[in-house]
Structure formats: C-alpha cells, structure tokens
Design a protein around this motif. Structure first.
Motif, PDB file in Angstrom:
ATOM      1  N   TRP A  24       0.832  -1.193   0.000  1.00  0.00           N
ATOM      2  CA  TRP A  24       0.000   0.000   0.000  1.00  0.00           C
ATOM      3  C   TRP A  24       0.877   1.257   0.000  1.00  0.00           C
ATOM      4  N   ALA A  25       0.333   2.301  -0.575  1.00  0.00           N
ATOM      5  CA  ALA A  25       0.980   3.617  -0.558  1.00  0.00           C
ATOM      6  C   ALA A  25      -0.123   4.644  -0.362  1.00  0.00           C
ATOM      7  N   LEU A  26       0.103   5.539   0.566  1.00  0.00           N
ATOM      8  CA  LEU A  26      -0.889   6.561   0.919  1.00  0.00           C
ATOM      9  C   LEU A  26      -0.236   7.930   0.855  1.00  0.00           C
ATOM     10  N   TRP A  27      -0.835   8.840   0.073  1.00  0.00           N
ATOM     11  CA  TRP A  27      -0.418  10.233   0.093  1.00  0.00           C
ATOM     12  C   TRP A  27      -1.387  10.956   1.005  1.00  0.00           C
ATOM     13  N   VAL A  43       4.161  10.803   1.768  1.00  0.00           N
ATOM     14  CA  VAL A  43       3.854   9.456   1.293  1.00  0.00           C
ATOM     15  C   VAL A  43       4.217   8.459   2.385  1.00  0.00           C
ATOM     16  N   PHE A  44       3.263   7.624   2.710  1.00  0.00           N
ATOM     17  CA  PHE A  44       3.461   6.521   3.645  1.00  0.00           C
ATOM     18  C   PHE A  44       3.268   5.244   2.840  1.00  0.00           C
ATOM     19  N   SER A  45       4.055   4.215   3.125  1.00  0.00           N
ATOM     20  CA  SER A  45       3.871   2.969   2.385  1.00  0.00           C
ATOM     21  C   SER A  45       4.355   1.793   3.215  1.00  0.00           C
ATOM     22  N   GLY A  46       3.937   0.613   2.787  1.00  0.00           N
ATOM     23  CA  GLY A  46       4.354  -0.604   3.474  1.00  0.00           C
ATOM     24  C   GLY A  46       3.730  -1.817   2.822  1.00  0.00           C
ATOM     25  N   ALA A  47       3.917  -2.937   3.462  1.00  0.00           N
ATOM     26  CA  ALA A  47       3.339  -4.186   2.968  1.00  0.00           C
ATOM     27  C   ALA A  47       2.912  -5.027   4.168  1.00  0.00           C
TER      28      ALA A  47
END
Length: 162
Positions: A104-107, A112-116
C-alpha cells in the motif's frame, strides 16, 4: 479519499468503514523483476501512486494505492489470464497454505506513507468440483490468486492468519 485503483473490493471495504471514495484507475505498468513479494507489492503500490500524482498534480484528498500478490512455494502468483489458469492457481492452493502480500501507498498531508502486510491463508480441501463451482461465480477475474475473500471466495478458506 481517492482510491487510485479499479478494485471494487477495496472500494467496498473503504465504504463499509464509512469512507467516501472517489475512484481513479492509474493504468500504470505493473511489470517488475522483484522476487520478494513484500517488496514487489509495495513497489507497485508506490508506482501507482506516482502515476496518479503525475496525471493529477493538484488534489487535496488523501490518495490510496494498493497491490496484492500471492506467494506459494517460492513462486509469485498474480491475476489469471483465463479460466484455465484460474483453475490451475486454485488447484495449487487446494488443501494448502499460501501467503497473501498486500502493498500500500498513501499520500496524506503532503507525505507518502507505504508498506506491505502479510496474511497466511489456508484453503479447504475443495477438489476439482469445488474449484469449478467457485469459478462459475466469475469472481476469479482480475483477482490475484484467482479468488476474492469479499464474496464466495470466503467459502474456499479454512483459516487466515495475519
């Protein structure tokens, strides 16, 4: 929130949580050479977000992009091309465990935040008739690993950890 994805399941999940969702498909390139599914899914989610940002430079709402990939016995499994491939994928999972990786990636607020994330899914013993019956629902179309938990696919699953 903007969901930069054509996933009806993700849209429905967000709406079930009370989120108002606007959908924009990115249509970005999803090819990659990555062998680690956690890295691959996060990479693809971030690529989708970058694609959205390039085509929509002015926006104020949070933007979410996601990607899902299945890992089974060291092989990465994506979306099936046809019913025969869907049958083959589900046959691999029949009575076995596999990993579901969600990147996932969130602006949000100019960052930007991201992870799995990882879930281990154990399938019931379905047999060819059980698999064929599920394929009749056509939920397999466009679904990584040929199933969706949000519909009849939940009946394929014995257990989810994660």
């Amino acid at each position: 929130m903007i969901l930069a994805s054509g996933s009806l399941a993700r849209k429905a999940l967000l709406e079930s949580l009370g989120v108002t969702v606007k959908v924009f498909k990115t249509g970005c390139d999803e090819t990659h050479e990555e062998t680690d599914p956690a890295i691959a899914t996060e990479l693809l989610a971030r690529r989708k977000l970058a694609s959205f940002q390039n085509t929509h430079p002015l926006y104020e709402m949070p933007v979410l992009c996601c990607d899902t990939m299945i890992s089974f016995q060291g092989s990465l499994i994506g979306k099936p091309k046809n019913r025969q491939e869907a049958f083959s994928q589900l046959s691999l999972f029949d009575g076995n465990m596999h990993e579901v990786h969600s990147g996932w990636a969130l602006w949000y607020q100019e960052r930007v935040f991201s992870g799995a994330d990882l879930a281990v899914v154990s399938f019931k013993n379905l047999g060819p008739d059980g698999i064929a019956s599920y394929l009749e629902t056509e939920e397999w179309k466009g679904a990584a690993g040929s199933y969706r938990l949000q519909g009849a696919g939940r009946n394929l699953v014995e257990r989810i950890d994660g």
